[in-house]
Scaffold this motif. Structure first.
Motif, short mmCIF file in Angstrom:
data_model
loop_
_atom_site.label_atom_id
_atom_site.label_comp_id
_atom_site.label_asym_id
_atom_site.label_seq_id
_atom_site.Cartn_x
_atom_site.Cartn_y
_atom_site.Cartn_z
N UNK A 155 0.55 -1.29 0.07
CA UNK A 155 0.08 0.26 0.20
C UNK A 155 1.10 1.05 0.04
N UNK A 156 1.74 1.70 -0.84
CA UNK A 156 2.80 2.48 -1.09
C UNK A 156 2.88 3.06 -2.40
N UNK A 157 2.26 4.48 -2.37
CA UNK A 157 2.30 5.27 -3.73
C UNK A 157 3.24 4.61 -4.83
N UNK A 158 3.64 4.85 -5.94
CA UNK A 158 4.99 4.69 -7.04
C UNK A 158 5.89 5.86 -6.13
N UNK A 159 5.49 6.54 -6.43
CA UNK A 159 6.93 7.71 -5.26
C UNK A 159 7.92 6.90 -4.17
N UNK A 160 6.55 7.06 -3.54
CA UNK A 160 7.29 6.04 -2.01
C UNK A 160 7.93 4.77 -2.33
N UNK A 161 7.48 4.25 -3.02
CA UNK A 161 7.62 2.77 -3.48
C UNK A 161 9.83 2.32 -4.04
N UNK A 162 9.84 3.92 -5.03
CA UNK A 162 10.82 4.38 -5.87
C UNK A 162 11.76 4.63 -4.41
N UNK A 163 11.31 5.75 -3.34
CA UNK A 163 11.98 6.47 -2.55
C UNK A 163 13.09 4.93 -1.62
N UNK A 164 11.83 4.31 -1.11
CA UNK A 164 12.19 3.55 -0.74
C UNK A 164 13.23 2.74 -0.92
N UNK A 165 12.74 1.81 -2.23
CA UNK A 165 13.70 1.15 -2.94
C UNK A 165 15.06 1.44 -2.92
N UNK A 166 14.98 2.84 -3.76
CA UNK A 166 16.42 3.95 -3.33
C UNK A 166 17.29 4.10 -1.99
N UNK A 167 16.27 4.51 -1.28
CA UNK A 167 16.66 4.07 0.26
C UNK A 167 17.85 3.10 1.01
N UNK A 168 17.63 2.35 0.67
CA UNK A 168 17.38 0.25 0.87
C UNK A 168 18.39 0.23 0.31
N UNK A 169 18.63 0.52 -1.38
CA UNK A 169 19.81 -0.12 -2.21
C UNK A 169 21.07 1.46 -1.24
N UNK A 170 20.58 2.16 -1.11
CA UNK A 170 22.04 3.48 -0.70
C UNK A 170 21.99 2.95 1.25
N UNK A 171 21.60 1.96 2.07
CA UNK A 171 21.66 1.54 3.19
C UNK A 171 22.76 0.84 3.09
N UNK A 172 22.40 -0.66 1.56
CA UNK A 172 22.96 -1.80 2.03
C UNK A 172 24.74 -1.14 1.49
N UNK A 173 24.78 -0.58 0.25
CA UNK A 173 25.99 -0.44 -0.02
C UNK A 173 26.54 0.35 0.47
N UNK A 174 25.51 1.75 1.15
CA UNK A 174 26.95 1.43 2.60
C UNK A 174 27.90 1.37 3.58
N UNK A 175 26.16 0.05 4.01
CA UNK A 175 26.65 -0.51 5.29
C UNK A 175 27.60 -1.88 4.58
#
Length: 143
Positions: A121-141
């Motif tokens: 139940x997330x909009x397209x923008x929220x989904x894209x933003x969350x995916x990008x944040x999680x990828x950044x988090x994974x890369x950083x860690x």
């Protein structure tokens, strides 16, 4: 300087853990209908997207080591969904190929992403933003 708390609700790692468990649990009945576990589904997603690929490419795409990936591949092969083929020009390299049954399962799996999107139940923008944040988090860690 940032103040760090030891309270459970303040832990980003716990929020990620709880979200991961909830999402994986929501996948379970959808994938049970396909006869797959979540990790097996991920392997098939790679093959449906890329076609025949070396095992090392699947391991890299899913960020899994061979010890974790090998049993998954054995089960998928036993289920008749994939074949492992040695390359004739390099016996050390194993390529994964979908069987006809594995390819046909793709059609049945097409209902999974929309069902999960509805559950999240997330909009397209929220989904894209969350995916990008999680990828950044994974890369950083991972650095």
């Amino acid at each position: 300087m940032r103040d760090f708390s030891l309270e459970l609700d303040d832990q980003l790692c716990f929020a990620l853990y709880a979200a991961s468990r909830a999402v994986t649990a929501r996948y379970r009945p959808l994938l049970d209908d396909l006869g797959l576990t979540y990790p097996q589904y991920l392997v098939l997603l790679v093959l449906w997207e890329r076609g025949p690929v070396p095992v090392k490419d699947v391991a890299a795409a899913l960020q899994l080591d061979y010890g974790t990936l090998s049993p998954l591949l054995k089960r998928l092969e036993s289920a008749g969904l994939i074949l492992r083929e040695r390359r004739p020009d390099d016996e050390r390299s194993v390529r994964l190929v979908l069987t006809e049954a594995g390819d046909e399962l793709r059609e049945r799996a097409k209902d999974v992403p929309p069902a999960m999107g509805e559950a999240m139940n997330l909009g397209e923008e929220d989904t894209a933003r969350l995916r990008a944040l999680l990828r950044t988090l994974a890369d950083n860690v991972s650095r």
